[in-house]
Scaffold this motif. Structure first.
Motif, PDB file in Angstrom:
ATOM      1  N   VAL A  48       0.679  -1.247   0.049  1.00 34.08           N
ATOM      2  CA  VAL A  48      -0.179  -0.015  -0.006  1.00 34.08           C
ATOM      3  C   VAL A  48       1.030   1.136   0.167  1.00 34.08           C
ATOM      4  O   VAL A  48       0.641   2.272  -0.788  1.00 34.08           O
ATOM      5  CB  VAL A  48      -0.820   0.132   1.226  1.00 34.08           C
ATOM      6  CG1 VAL A  48      -1.916   1.408   1.362  1.00 34.08           C
ATOM      7  CG2 VAL A  48      -2.115  -1.126   1.161  1.00 34.08           C
ATOM      8  N   ASN A 101       2.490   1.995  -3.224  1.00 35.59           N
ATOM      9  CA  ASN A 101       1.745   2.279  -4.249  1.00 35.59           C
ATOM     10  C   ASN A 101       0.546   3.327  -4.205  1.00 35.59           C
ATOM     11  O   ASN A 101      -0.580   3.561  -4.532  1.00 35.59           O
ATOM     12  CB  ASN A 101       0.799   1.033  -5.001  1.00 35.59           C
ATOM     13  CG  ASN A 101       1.741  -0.038  -5.386  1.00 35.59           C
ATOM     14  OD1 ASN A 101       2.055   0.151  -6.623  1.00 35.59           O
ATOM     15  ND2 ASN A 101       2.221  -0.990  -4.607  1.00 35.59           N
ATOM     16  N   PHE A 145      -5.116   2.708  -4.248  1.00 27.83           N
ATOM     17  CA  PHE A 145      -4.703   1.185  -4.111  1.00 27.83           C
ATOM     18  C   PHE A 145      -5.742   0.375  -3.306  1.00 27.83           C
ATOM     19  O   PHE A 145      -6.123  -0.466  -3.740  1.00 27.83           O
ATOM     20  CB  PHE A 145      -3.485   0.927  -3.941  1.00 27.83           C
ATOM     21  CG  PHE A 145      -2.929  -0.313  -3.334  1.00 27.83           C
ATOM     22  CD1 PHE A 145      -1.967  -0.966  -4.568  1.00 27.83           C
ATOM     23  CD2 PHE A 145      -2.997  -1.099  -2.290  1.00 27.83           C
ATOM     24  CE1 PHE A 145      -1.636  -2.179  -4.428  1.00 27.83           C
ATOM     25  CE2 PHE A 145      -2.620  -2.357  -2.083  1.00 27.83           C
ATOM     26  CZ  PHE A 145      -1.848  -2.850  -3.412  1.00 27.83           C
ATOM     27  N   LEU A 146      -6.011   0.703  -2.398  1.00 31.02           N
ATOM     28  CA  LEU A 146      -6.850   0.141  -1.252  1.00 31.02           C
ATOM     29  C   LEU A 146      -8.374  -0.139  -1.835  1.00 31.02           C
ATOM     30  O   LEU A 146      -8.734  -1.308  -1.662  1.00 31.02           O
ATOM     31  CB  LEU A 146      -7.118   0.889   0.228  1.00 31.02           C
ATOM     32  CG  LEU A 146      -7.817   0.289   1.302  1.00 31.02           C
ATOM     33  CD1 LEU A 146      -7.463  -1.254   1.661  1.00 31.02           C
ATOM     34  CD2 LEU A 146      -8.052   1.082   2.378  1.00 31.02           C
ATOM     35  N   TYR A 165      -7.903  -2.838  -4.394  1.00 36.10           N
ATOM     36  CA  TYR A 165      -7.751  -3.930  -3.775  1.00 36.10           C
ATOM     37  C   TYR A 165      -9.005  -4.616  -3.179  1.00 36.10           C
ATOM     38  O   TYR A 165      -9.161  -5.819  -3.496  1.00 36.10           O
ATOM     39  CB  TYR A 165      -6.815  -3.807  -2.607  1.00 36.10           C
ATOM     40  CG  TYR A 165      -6.446  -4.999  -1.585  1.00 36.10           C
ATOM     41  CD1 TYR A 165      -5.686  -5.857  -1.993  1.00 36.10           C
ATOM     42  CD2 TYR A 165      -7.148  -5.046  -0.296  1.00 36.10           C
ATOM     43  CE1 TYR A 165      -5.569  -7.030  -1.066  1.00 36.10           C
ATOM     44  CE2 TYR A 165      -6.877  -6.199   0.316  1.00 36.10           C
ATOM     45  CZ  TYR A 165      -6.201  -7.130  -0.017  1.00 36.10           C
ATOM     46  OH  TYR A 165      -5.822  -8.352   0.824  1.00 36.10           O
ATOM     47  N   GLU A 211      -0.508  -4.764  -8.633  1.00 36.40           N
ATOM     48  CA  GLU A 211       0.067  -4.971  -7.484  1.00 36.40           C
ATOM     49  C   GLU A 211      -1.293  -5.316  -6.611  1.00 36.40           C
ATOM     50  O   GLU A 211      -0.997  -6.036  -5.793  1.00 36.40           O
ATOM     51  CB  GLU A 211       0.859  -3.795  -7.090  1.00 36.40           C
ATOM     52  CG  GLU A 211       2.118  -3.594  -7.648  1.00 36.40           C
ATOM     53  CD  GLU A 211       3.397  -4.216  -6.930  1.00 36.40           C
ATOM     54  OE1 GLU A 211       3.054  -4.999  -5.879  1.00 36.40           O
ATOM     55  OE2 GLU A 211       4.570  -4.354  -7.478  1.00 36.40           O
ATOM     56  N   ALA A 212      -2.325  -4.530  -6.705  1.00 39.64           N
ATOM     57  CA  ALA A 212      -3.350  -4.771  -5.879  1.00 39.64           C
ATOM     58  C   ALA A 212      -3.962  -6.068  -6.317  1.00 39.64           C
ATOM     59  O   ALA A 212      -4.429  -6.680  -5.312  1.00 39.64           O
ATOM     60  CB  ALA A 212      -4.529  -3.537  -6.530  1.00 39.64           C
ATOM     61  N   GLN A 249      -1.544  -8.536  -4.698  1.00 37.45           N
ATOM     62  CA  GLN A 249      -1.715  -8.545  -3.097  1.00 37.45           C
ATOM     63  C   GLN A 249      -3.184  -9.436  -2.730  1.00 37.45           C
ATOM     64  O   GLN A 249      -3.263 -10.022  -1.859  1.00 37.45           O
ATOM     65  CB  GLN A 249      -1.593  -7.197  -2.843  1.00 37.45           C
ATOM     66  CG  GLN A 249      -1.769  -7.215  -1.394  1.00 37.45           C
ATOM     67  CD  GLN A 249      -0.901  -7.799  -0.613  1.00 37.45           C
ATOM     68  OE1 GLN A 249       0.384  -8.165  -0.783  1.00 37.45           O
ATOM     69  NE2 GLN A 249      -1.168  -8.370   0.757  1.00 37.45           N
ATOM     70  N   ALA A 250      -4.111  -9.038  -3.572  1.00 32.00           N
ATOM     71  CA  ALA A 250      -5.232  -9.754  -3.285  1.00 32.00           C
ATOM     72  C   ALA A 250      -5.140 -11.369  -3.363  1.00 32.00           C
ATOM     73  O   ALA A 250      -5.509 -12.070  -2.459  1.00 32.00           O
ATOM     74  CB  ALA A 250      -6.715  -9.283  -4.103  1.00 32.00           C
ATOM     75  N   THR A 278      -9.530  -9.608   4.648  1.00 31.27           N
ATOM     76  CA  THR A 278      -9.382  -8.068   4.534  1.00 31.27           C
ATOM     77  C   THR A 278      -9.608  -7.442   5.779  1.00 31.27           C
ATOM     78  O   THR A 278      -8.968  -6.310   5.713  1.00 31.27           O
ATOM     79  CB  THR A 278     -10.692  -7.801   3.439  1.00 31.27           C
ATOM     80  OG1 THR A 278     -10.659  -8.778   2.427  1.00 31.27           O
ATOM     81  CG2 THR A 278     -10.877  -6.582   2.801  1.00 31.27           C
TER      82      THR A 278
END
Ligand code: PFF
Length: 438
Positions: free
Chosen positions: A36, A39, A44-45, A48, A220-221, A224-225, A261
């Protein structure tokens, strides 16, 4: 009715606890905040969270049902469910390969966590200023003997649990300890929020700045997920094979994803106010959590106890994830290559430990493993898993598997549209765009 003698989880809470044990780990508390931070924060959040719900949950359900329907390791699962489609066996092999790669760098970070637990117990964290904490992290992570020693210890613990078998080994720990970790993180959030200058951290995390969204940020999101949910490589499929027929897979996937999450976002809330309050660079990279959180412990009452408990529980959260990664390899070795479980565990753990040593010594290998697994292997695995359930397994079998607990499976039509069309295309576009090919 199943008449297999396979090990299985007991009951609903056991299943959710084991799958959540795999999902919740360093990915939430170490990787999520650092990614996070790199990015740009809020935007980003949002992306995501969108990926978790639109793609993550459908792929997780798919993996669970591939595993439970086949009652096999990830490679054997594809072979059993579609014997005439050898291509998907390659996907299984790719998953086993990804497990090697992830566990190699994951065990290094888990080793850092062990060092911090040790430091916390000896009360050697709370007397350091913010600058000293950053310098300490840097010199420690750049050294070799310490990080290798801790990493080897961590892999030994992981292998020990896996040798013990699924139910005894995995389920027992997660049930009690994860809720305690949750409570500690909430306490950390409260303390972090009260730091002077916390507002800037909240703004960074929750105020989206869409000008920061690029193709690589979106990838990236997505990566990451996938990483955080443990999907795209067969961990959840392998666990699915240990789930009894009466369990509801959709509910399992939803509960696990929400819990995962929530913990990631709470970790963000615990960390970003402190990042700004202590003048740390949010894009400091993999050291972010280790440089930031000890400052919060310094400031709070009961900091000593909380720091010990936090790092210890983080080690355990990492263990319940690393166990799931090793289990993918061990299930494959023992079921496909007919190795006995103990030997399979020892061989896999030794090779991974060797790769871990390479990660400790060469920063570039660490970063390569970290980024390639999340941003390439897991999304590609996700595409093929979605396509497999959507197009190969098909609606009737999917529905049957989702109804196996006796209830009626709703939303199957919607799920099929996501799996057949939306997920493969969306992941494909994000992937190609993220690596600059689109
Ligand atoms: N999901 C774990 C975490 O967030 O720490 C890490 C992980 C486990 C990634 C298993 C991938 C996987 F297959």
């Amino acid at each position: 009715m199943t008449t297999t003698s396979r090990d299985s989880f007991t009951g609903k809470f056991g299943v959710i606890a084991a799958a959540a044990g795999s999902a919740v780990g360093l990915g939430n508390i170490w990787r999520f905040p650092y990614v996070v931070g790199e990015n740009g924060g809020g935007a980003f959040l949002l992306v995501y969270i969108l990926f978790i719900f639109a793609i993550g949950i459908p792929v997780m359900v798919s993996e669970l049902l591939i595993g439970r329907r086949s009652q096999k390791n990830v490679f054997g699962a594809f072979r059993t469910l579609a014997p005439d489609k050898p291509f998907f066996m390659i996907v299984g092999i790719m998953g086993v390969g990804a497990a090697f790669m992830i566990l190699a760098f994951y065990s290094v970070v888990a080793g850092w966590t062990l060092e911090y637990t040790y430091m916390a117990i000896g009360d050697n964290l709370l007397d350091k200023s913010s600058a000293e904490l950053s310098a300490f992290f840097e010199s420690f992570s750049e050294s070799t003997a310490g990080p290798i020693g801790w990493m080897v210890l961590f892999m030994t613990l992981t292998a020990g649990i896996v040798i013990g078998g699924v139910k005894k080994g995995i389920e027992r720990y997660t049930k009690i300890l994860m809720p305690i970790l949750f409570v500690i993180i909430v306490v950390l959030c409260i303390n972090s929020a009260m730091l002077p200058g916390a507002g800037e951290g909240f703004a960074f995390l929750f105020k989206p700045d869409f000008s920061k969204v690029t193709g690589s940020v979106i990838l990236e999101a997505l990566g990451q997920a996938f990483f955080s949910l443990s999907i795209g490589m067969g961990v959840i499929a392998t666990y699915g094979s240990y789930i009894q027929k009466k369990e509801n897979l959709l509910n399992t996937a939803i509960s696990v994803s929400i819990a995962d999450t929530l913990i990631a976002v709470l970790a963000g809330v615990a960390i970003f106010p402190a990042v700004f309050a202590f003048g740390i660079n949010p894009s400091a990279g993999p050291g972010l959590v280790f440089e930031t959180l000890p400052n919060v412990f310094n400031q709070m009452s009961g900091g000593y106890l909380f720091s010990v408990a936090f790092f210890l529980l983080l080690v355990i959260a990492a263990l319940t994830s690393s166990v799931s990664l090793l289990e993918v390899v061990v299930a494959y070795f023992s079921e496909e290559l007919k190795m006995n479980r103990k030997l399979a565990t020892v061989i896999a753990a030794s090779v991974i430990t060797g790769l871990g040593v390479v990660c400790v010594i060469y920063d570039k290998v660490f970063t390569f493993f970290d980024k390639t697994s999340s941003n390439v292997l897991l999304p590609l695995g996700g595409i093929f898993i979605a396509i497999f359930v959507g197009w190969v397994l098909g609606k009737a079998k999917t529905k049957d598997e989702l109804e196996a607990h006796g209830g009626k499976a709703r939303l199957v039509g919607f799920l099929m549209i996501i799996l057949k069309v939306i997920a493969p295309i969306a992941i494909g576009i994000v992937f190609l765009n993220g690596i600059g090919l689109l």
